[in-house]
Design an enzyme around this catalytic site. Structure first.
Site, PDB file in Angstrom:
ATOM      1  N   ASP A   1       0.876  -1.171   0.000  1.00 50.06           N
ATOM      2  CA  ASP A   1       0.000   0.000   0.000  1.00 50.06           C
ATOM      3  C   ASP A   1       0.911   1.219   0.000  1.00 50.06           C
ATOM      4  O   ASP A   1       1.747   1.374   0.899  1.00 50.06           O
ATOM      5  CB  ASP A   1      -0.883   0.017   1.252  1.00 50.06           C
ATOM      6  CG  ASP A   1      -1.927  -1.093   1.232  1.00 50.06           C
ATOM      7  OD1 ASP A   1      -2.053  -1.768   0.196  1.00 50.06           O
ATOM      8  OD2 ASP A   1      -2.614  -1.273   2.250  1.00 50.06           O
TER       9      ASP A   1
ATOM     10  N   ASP B   1     -13.405  -3.746  -1.303  1.00 52.25           N
ATOM     11  CA  ASP B   1     -13.102  -3.361   0.088  1.00 52.25           C
ATOM     12  C   ASP B   1     -14.374  -3.475   0.930  1.00 52.25           C
ATOM     13  O   ASP B   1     -14.999  -2.460   1.262  1.00 52.25           O
ATOM     14  CB  ASP B   1     -12.595  -1.908   0.143  1.00 52.25           C
ATOM     15  CG  ASP B   1     -11.314  -1.707  -0.639  1.00 52.25           C
ATOM     16  OD1 ASP B   1     -10.387  -2.505  -0.487  1.00 52.25           O
ATOM     17  OD2 ASP B   1     -11.250  -0.735  -1.422  1.00 52.25           O
TER      18      ASP B   1
HETATM   19  O1  1PR Z   1     -10.629   3.110  -5.149  1.00 50.15           O
HETATM   20  O2  1PR Z   1      -9.714   2.582  -7.384  1.00 50.15           O
HETATM   21  O3  1PR Z   1      -8.752   4.424  -6.046  1.00 50.15           O
HETATM   22  O4  1PR Z   1      -8.387   2.065  -5.422  1.00 50.15           O
HETATM   23  C1  1PR Z   1      -7.844   2.278  -4.158  1.00 50.15           C
HETATM   24  C2  1PR Z   1      -7.132   1.007  -3.753  1.00 50.15           C
HETATM   25  O5  1PR Z   1      -6.444   1.287  -2.546  1.00 50.15           O
HETATM   26  C3  1PR Z   1      -8.078  -0.131  -3.491  1.00 50.15           C
HETATM   27  O6  1PR Z   1      -7.519  -1.305  -4.000  1.00 50.15           O
HETATM   28  C4  1PR Z   1      -8.139  -0.221  -1.973  1.00 50.15           C
HETATM   29  O7  1PR Z   1      -8.223  -1.563  -1.536  1.00 50.15           O
HETATM   30  C5  1PR Z   1      -6.806   0.354  -1.564  1.00 50.15           C
HETATM   31  N1  1PR Z   1      -6.868   1.095  -0.284  1.00 50.15           N
HETATM   32  C6  1PR Z   1      -7.467   2.274  -0.096  1.00 50.15           C
HETATM   33  N2  1PR Z   1      -7.272   2.662   1.175  1.00 50.15           N
HETATM   34  C7  1PR Z   1      -6.559   1.708   1.787  1.00 50.15           C
HETATM   35  C8  1PR Z   1      -6.116   1.715   3.171  1.00 50.15           C
HETATM   36  O8  1PR Z   1      -5.526   0.751   3.667  1.00 50.15           O
HETATM   37  N3  1PR Z   1      -6.370   2.795   3.887  1.00 50.15           N
HETATM   38  N4  1PR Z   1      -5.614  -0.409   1.099  1.00 50.15           N
HETATM   39  C9  1PR Z   1      -6.305   0.710   0.860  1.00 50.15           C
HETATM   40  C10 1PR Z   1      -6.120  -1.581   0.960  1.00 50.15           C
HETATM   41  C11 1PR Z   1      -5.783  -3.612   1.737  1.00 50.15           C
HETATM   42  C12 1PR Z   1      -4.925  -4.679   1.295  1.00 50.15           C
HETATM   43  C13 1PR Z   1      -3.906  -4.990   2.323  1.00 50.15           C
HETATM   44  C14 1PR Z   1      -4.415  -6.297   2.818  1.00 50.15           C
HETATM   45  C15 1PR Z   1      -3.411  -7.143   3.474  1.00 50.15           C
HETATM   46  N5  1PR Z   1      -5.198  -2.385   1.491  1.00 50.15           N
HETATM   47  O9  1PR Z   1      -4.444  -4.607   0.032  1.00 50.15           O
HETATM   48  O10 1PR Z   1      -2.674  -4.937   1.751  1.00 50.15           O
HETATM   49  O11 1PR Z   1      -5.523  -6.056   3.659  1.00 50.15           O
HETATM   50  O12 1PR Z   1      -3.002  -6.582   4.650  1.00 50.15           O
HETATM   51  P1  1PR Z   1      -2.507  -7.497   5.861  1.00 50.15           P
HETATM   52  O13 1PR Z   1      -1.824  -8.686   5.277  1.00 50.15           O
HETATM   53  O14 1PR Z   1      -1.515  -6.633   6.570  1.00 50.15           O
HETATM   54  O15 1PR Z   1      -3.705  -7.831   6.669  1.00 50.15           O
HETATM   55  P2  1PR Z   1      -9.434   3.112  -6.005  1.00 50.15           P
END
Ligand code: 1PR
Length: 568
Positions: free
Chosen positions: A265, A423
């Site tokens: 991320d 999400d």
């Molecule tokens: O909506 O098209 O602009 O895409 C935004 C992207 O950013 C989406 O894929 C969304 O999942 C991601 N995103 C947005 N905000 C966050 C955040 O964390 N605040 N991250 C985010 C999503 C989730 C996973 C993470 C896993 C594994 N991250 O990808 O890496 O949950 O984590 P873990 O193994 O530590 O539990 P758009």
């Protein structure tokens, strides 16, 4: 294709053939001499991203000369043809530019040729893809779609083991090794093409994974994305007299391997530096009074390390892309460019893929945004928020407008290049009748003893909840052209308590495209659990890899012990 922003890269750091079919349709074209032994000619007809192939060739120490005319094909000492896009449109371009005839002639002369992916399929008589469409007619046979009617997941995405059937220098040492495939169509072995086949692979039955006849070679897989094995195969083609990197023999593997994906991320911290961060249930600011964005490392360094450590794929999520304009985010594009020069497994990038108007009122389509990501080195793009809006509109009207980002990008780049990132957040209910969404009977009851839950989709990084469930979204985006689903779970994100098996099972049973389980990995056992209990094709983790709590190799070793096929 319109490209919008012009953003420039910043440097980072066998024997004679049997010529039965080859003589068909050859044309007489003049030949220009080309002598540089370190130069390989690349046929890029502009239908998509071949940056990964370029990067791999350069990584191996070769220069690239691009084909500009049919004569360049005939003048080549060594020709790489990484076909991309749909079969029909590729043939249209090759026919209208005269390159189809030049290719047939080049092949008839038995000049060194390596076709990759569609570059293999185009050698056959015809394809069913939007067809029948005639191919180059060099090899007898029809290219057909994988049959998903019996539950086979299509596209065939991931690492599958080669069964080498012919002794060739190209595949030296590659027998039983996993290589990376991404395709929905395949060529089938038959009596008529048996002499051409150099390896087969098993996915719902045997299909042709490579051909070889004299100097004519082609592979259905992507050597440029197949790690050390793939680079070794590419090297065998580029410098056939060198011994090449020796790839030790492996045990025979028999089916599509489950993938282990490292996710980064990425966002700017308060100092404006692009960092890899990691949230707890999507909150990426730490618990101290300063509330800084957690900084877990530099994106390119971590991606390169995960490649070396054995990640089957690396994903970058630009997590503030929903509010920023990704084409203005030059550091992110540069991260992608630099990572793609060092990471020879698939790279996915997501965040901010949507239509956008900048401060000057200039409009950029989501296709332009995606195109820039592809040009910068992405093999797949991932759409989050915009896919939710597209699915909601589709479910309301039942009409596919063809205008959503998802539809447009998958039409141009193929659905295998388009991931939808979901999400969702768990919402407990007493009874499935309480909501118009698909519920599951949960393994652990809710806070008030609820036995059921639905999974409500969110947009803008979990900030806004939408009136659609993960199940409904997954089925809708599959119809709209998604090739794969990245299934996060906000409740589990960063918790280390394991994947949400109820959610992953529900979604992976509902669609016929691959599902990547994400969020919650805390131990090696969580990976075997998700593969044993659900139909997930891949499992993704972030925190445990960034914090070096669990090495990727330990995950793979555990999966092998648990009887799960993986690429080592
Ligand atoms: O909506 O098209 O602009 O895409 C935004 C992207 O950013 C989406 O894929 C969304 O999942 C991601 N995103 C947005 N905000 C966050 C955040 O964390 N605040 N991250 C985010 C999503 C989730 C996973 C993470 C896993 C594994 N991250 O990808 O890496 O949950 O984590 P873990 O193994 O530590 O539990 P758009």
């Amino acid at each position: 294709m319109a490209t919008g922003a012009a953003i420039h890269a910043v440097p980072c750091s066998a024997g004679r053939p049997k010529r039965r079919q080859q003589r068909r349709g050859s044309a007489s074209l003049s030949v220009r001499a080309s002598t540089d032994a370190n130069t390989v000619t690349l046929l890029d007809y502009g239908a998509g991203n071949v940056r990964s192939v370029r990067n791999a060739i350069r990584h191996l120490g070769f220069d690239i000369r691009d084909v500009r005319s049919p004569e360049d094909i005939l003048a080549a000492d060594r020709l790489v043809f990484p076909g991309v896009g749909a079969f029909g449109s590729a043939m249209d371009v090759l026919n209208s530019t005269g390159m189809a005839d030049a290719l047939r002639e080049y092949i008839r002369r038995d000049r060194p040729f390596l076709g990759i992916c569609l570059g293999l399929q185009l050698l056959f008589d015809s394809s069913e893809e939007h067809g029948p469409v005639s191919g180059l007619g060099v090899i007898p046979g029809v290219v057909r779609r994988f049959d998903s009617s019996q539950g086979l997941i299509v596209p065939h995405i991931g690492w599958n083991a080669l069964e080498v059937t012919k002794d060739t220098q190209l595949l030296q040492g590659a027998d039983g090794h996993h290589v990376y495939f991404v395709h929905s169509y395949h060529a089938l072995p038959s009596d008529a093409n048996r002499d051409w086949i150099s390896s087969i692979c098993n996915y719902g039955g045997s299909f042709i994974s490579s051909i070889s006849m004299g100097n004519i070679q082609a592979v259905q897989f992507h050597p440029e994305k197949s790690g050390a094995t793939g680079l070794s195969i590419l090297k065998n083609f580029l410098s056939p007299n060198s011994s090449g990197a020796k790839v030790p023999a492996r045990r025979k593997a028999s089916k599509l391997a489950k993938r282990v994906i490292a996710c980064l991320d990425v966002r700017s911290n308060d100092n404006g530096d692009l960092v890899v961060t990691k949230g707890d249930q999507y909150d990426v600011r730490d618990n101290t009074s300063s509330k800084e964005v957690r900084n877990l490392g530099k994106p390119v360094d971590l991606a390169s390390q995960y490649y070396i450590d054995g990640a089957d794929e690396v994903s970058f999520l630009n997590i503030t892309g929903f509010r920023d304009f990704p084409l203005g985010d030059l550091p992110m594009l540069e991260v992608l460019r630099c990572a793609s020069e060092k990471v020879f497994v698939p790279l996915t990038v997501g965040g901010g893929i949507r239509d956008f108007k900048d401060a000057n009122g200039r409009y950029y389509s989501s296709l332009e945004v995606a195109s820039e990501y592809f040009r910068s080195g992405a093999d797949k793009i991932s759409i989050g928020s915009d896919a939710v809006f597209a699915a909601e509109a589709f479910l309301q009207t039942g009409v596919k407008t063809g205008k959503s980002s998802l539809e447009q990008i998958s039409k141009v780049y193929g659905n295998q290049a388009v991931v939808v990132s979901i999400d969702p957040r768990r919402v407990y209910v007493k009874s499935p009748d309480d909501v118009p969404f698909k519920t599951v009977k949960v393994s652990s009851k809710g806070p008030s003893g609820e036995e059921y839950a639905w999974y409500q989709c969110t947009v803008s990084g979990g900030r806004d909840s939408r009136p659609i469930g993960a199940y409904e979204l997954a089925k809708a985006v599959e119809e709209l052209g998604a090739g794969e689903i990245l299934l996060n779970c906000i409740d589990c994100d960063g918790q280390g308590c394991g994947f949400d098996i109820d959610l992953v099972k529900m979604v992976s049973d509902a669609v016929t495209i691959p599902v990547i389980a994400s969020s919650g990995a805390g131990a090696v056992e969580h990976f075997s659990e998700v593969f044993e209990k659900t139909n997930a094709s891949a499992a993704l983790a972030a925190g445990i890899f960034h914090r070096k709590e669990v090495p990727i190799l330990a995950v793979k070793e555990h999966l092998i012990d648990a009887g799960v096929e993986v690429r080592v």
